[in-house]
Scaffold this motif. Structure first.
Motif, PDB file in Angstrom:
ATOM      1  N   PHE A 178       0.880  -1.335   0.070  1.00  0.00           N
ATOM      2  CA  PHE A 178       0.062   0.071  -0.110  1.00  0.00           C
ATOM      3  C   PHE A 178       0.813   1.363   0.067  1.00  0.00           C
ATOM      4  N   VAL A 179       0.963   1.971  -1.148  1.00  0.00           N
ATOM      5  CA  VAL A 179       1.872   3.107  -1.185  1.00  0.00           C
ATOM      6  C   VAL A 179       1.206   4.318  -1.185  1.00  0.00           C
ATOM      7  N   THR A 180       1.858   5.228  -0.182  1.00  0.00           N
ATOM      8  CA  THR A 180       1.223   6.373   0.454  1.00  0.00           C
ATOM      9  C   THR A 180       2.332   7.606   0.515  1.00  0.00           C
ATOM     10  N   PHE A 181       1.718   8.738   0.926  1.00  0.00           N
ATOM     11  CA  PHE A 181       2.601   9.899   0.873  1.00  0.00           C
ATOM     12  C   PHE A 181       3.957   9.864  -0.187  1.00  0.00           C
ATOM     13  N   TRP A 182       5.199   9.844   0.417  1.00  0.00           N
ATOM     14  CA  TRP A 182       6.394   9.927  -0.085  1.00  0.00           C
ATOM     15  C   TRP A 182       6.598   8.662  -0.997  1.00  0.00           C
ATOM     16  N   GLY A 183       5.979   7.677  -0.515  1.00  0.00           N
ATOM     17  CA  GLY A 183       6.352   6.507  -1.166  1.00  0.00           C
ATOM     18  C   GLY A 183       5.873   6.470  -2.698  1.00  0.00           C
ATOM     19  N   LEU A 184       4.895   7.394  -2.990  1.00  0.00           N
ATOM     20  CA  LEU A 184       4.279   7.471  -4.161  1.00  0.00           C
ATOM     21  C   LEU A 184       5.447   8.039  -5.319  1.00  0.00           C
ATOM     22  N   ASP A 185       6.424   8.664  -4.902  1.00  0.00           N
ATOM     23  CA  ASP A 185       7.542   9.089  -5.680  1.00  0.00           C
ATOM     24  C   ASP A 185       8.204   7.838  -6.292  1.00  0.00           C
ATOM     25  N   ALA A 186       8.093   6.578  -5.675  1.00  0.00           N
ATOM     26  CA  ALA A 186       8.871   5.493  -6.385  1.00  0.00           C
ATOM     27  C   ALA A 186       8.198   4.766  -7.404  1.00  0.00           C
ATOM     28  N   ILE A 187       6.838   5.264  -7.416  1.00  0.00           N
ATOM     29  CA  ILE A 187       5.956   4.555  -8.562  1.00  0.00           C
ATOM     30  C   ILE A 187       5.413   5.522  -9.588  1.00  0.00           C
ATOM     31  N   LYS A 188       6.131   6.692  -9.476  1.00  0.00           N
ATOM     32  CA  LYS A 188       5.808   7.774 -10.592  1.00  0.00           C
ATOM     33  C   LYS A 188       6.297   7.391 -11.996  1.00  0.00           C
ATOM     34  N   PRO A 219      10.704  13.872  -6.619  1.00  0.00           N
ATOM     35  CA  PRO A 219      11.536  12.898  -7.573  1.00  0.00           C
ATOM     36  C   PRO A 219      10.271  12.095  -8.140  1.00  0.00           C
ATOM     37  N   LYS A 220      10.796  11.614  -9.354  1.00  0.00           N
ATOM     38  CA  LYS A 220       9.745  10.885 -10.282  1.00  0.00           C
ATOM     39  C   LYS A 220      10.302   9.587 -10.812  1.00  0.00           C
ATOM     40  N   GLY A 221      10.273   8.699  -9.883  1.00  0.00           N
ATOM     41  CA  GLY A 221      10.606   7.396 -10.424  1.00  0.00           C
ATOM     42  C   GLY A 221      11.736   6.835  -9.601  1.00  0.00           C
ATOM     43  N   PRO A 222      11.973   5.546  -9.480  1.00  0.00           N
ATOM     44  CA  PRO A 222      12.908   5.135  -8.701  1.00  0.00           C
ATOM     45  C   PRO A 222      14.331   5.412  -8.880  1.00  0.00           C
ATOM     46  N   THR A 223      14.873   6.009 -10.170  1.00  0.00           N
ATOM     47  CA  THR A 223      16.129   6.491 -10.351  1.00  0.00           C
ATOM     48  C   THR A 223      16.473   7.734  -9.730  1.00  0.00           C
ATOM     49  N   LYS A 224      15.415   8.538  -9.388  1.00  0.00           N
ATOM     50  CA  LYS A 224      15.520   9.782  -8.769  1.00  0.00           C
ATOM     51  C   LYS A 224      15.310  10.084  -7.422  1.00  0.00           C
ATOM     52  N   LEU A 225      15.223   8.922  -6.486  1.00  0.00           N
ATOM     53  CA  LEU A 225      15.060   9.060  -5.364  1.00  0.00           C
ATOM     54  C   LEU A 225      16.251   9.535  -4.387  1.00  0.00           C
TER      55      LEU A 225
END
Lengths: 181, 181, 181
Positions: free
Chosen positions: C61-71, C92-98
């Motif tokens: 369940f992806v919420t708050f800042w966790g959403l950055d990882a699946i953008k 950040p947008k997506g896993p390579t930008k975290l």
């Protein structure tokens, strides 16, 4: 005993064993110690000691920054590559060097906290870790994190086991309560 | 009923009681609220309210920075020593003063979030806390953390209980789900 | 079979079904991914992949800042209001930008980690996410967080479900282990 009763008795016995197994989870607590912040590591070891005092088996799977808390203060850089040396030098080594997640003030924060804790007779973190281990805490250091950051087995305190996520998950499924700290 | 059947019936009844107890965990949720960050406290109370709405009994064990979220805004420094006064003055007091863990921008972040939440009809944090308490949330403040930071019982919102890690663990072992936030 | 035995057999069968249900929790793992820090997201997906490899059903369940990882990296600002645009641009947008939670060094930290991970044959985060999804990871994005931050369904990677805290709690109560990351 007639045949029907024998079958029923057999089924009941199997059920008892399955319920035994489910109840056995109440004897176990599992934690992931991901954080290396002084305050979070404190919380993890206070919970561990509490559970051990209640007679539970406690497993702590230590990974990422959490490894800082179980490093030997004497950990060196010999045999490490340049990046590993850098990470080794920049990360705190052992429970007396950890920063707090809030109010760290360049390292004064943890000292003030230790002082305030001492005045209220709360054990310092290094004693909490020692106590937990004497009471039988099982510490499993994450081999993958160690590999990535160039931490060798001899860099960590003695008596630690080494394993991967499968060890953690195996313990979690034998535990009623599993926390990610 | 013959002797064998009587024994079997007795065993089955005991099993029923044990399974009842295991199933009863589905009625409980336990949380450690360690963080005092606005966003994490929001998440904790949204989960608490959701579980309460589903008819679950929810216990929140509030410790370390989490205590900031249940401080009275009027909390003062009288009767505290110098370090306790310092910590009291530097820590936020109550849900409207908490910083966000990301994008805090010196305190503007939480205000922007509250504004964005209001536009989408999400209850502000203080209402979420009030709602949860009306629905029966049990809050247990960590006495040890309070002692160390010089927080008195009257510094926290009314109706809060006080206890140690044993209270938390007791609840965790009656709960299917326990979260460390 | 006599009447008493029939009743007993009926009770035993009911018990079996109840124990089946309790044991079925061992097949499930549930996580809240609250954090958007590179290192924590890594930990979450390593645990997810481990559990999937053990044949478990995993829900994140992806919420708050966790959403950055699946953008999606291509996520834009069209149709968003001024605050939503700001949040979109700054996150950040997506896993390579975290960013990493420690040693981020203005974005160099994650690159160094990826490099060190690569040398030890640890999969990069984006591959871990892909792998987990191929193995059947169920991702539920928190609709409320998305609303507040102005994230649209098309801003997130394909194949994600959308839901609220009730979906998370429903899964947690079917799971032996639930983690808040």
């Amino acid at each position: 005993m007639n045949v029907e009763n024998k079958e029923l008795a057999q089924t009941v016995q199997e059920l008892q064993e399955r319920v035994d197994k489910l109840e056995a989870k109440n004897s176990n607590l599992t934690m992931v110690l991901f954080s290396g912040d002084f305050d979070k590591v404190m919380a993890a070891f206070i919970i561990a000691n509490g559970a051990l005092a209640m007679g539970k088996e406690v497993t702590m799977f230590v990974t990422f920054w959490g490894l800082d808390a179980i490093k030997k203060p004497t950990m060196g850089t010999a045999g490490k590559n340049i990046l590993e040396k850098m990470v080794t030098m920049m990360r705190p080594k052992g429970p007396t060097k950890l920063p707090t997640s809030k109010m760290n003030f360049g390292g004064i924060g943890p000292k003030l906290f230790q002082y305030m804790m001492g005045k209220k007779n709360v054990e310092p973190l290094s004693s909490l870790i020692e106590m937990a281990r004497e009471f039988g805490l099982r510490i499993v250091a994450c081999q993958m994190s160690m590999d990535v950051m160039g931490i060798k087995q001899e860099d960590l305190i003695d008596g630690v086991e080494f394993g991967g996520v499968a060890v953690f998950l195996g313990e979690a499924y034998r535990s009623n309560t599993t926390l990610f700290v």
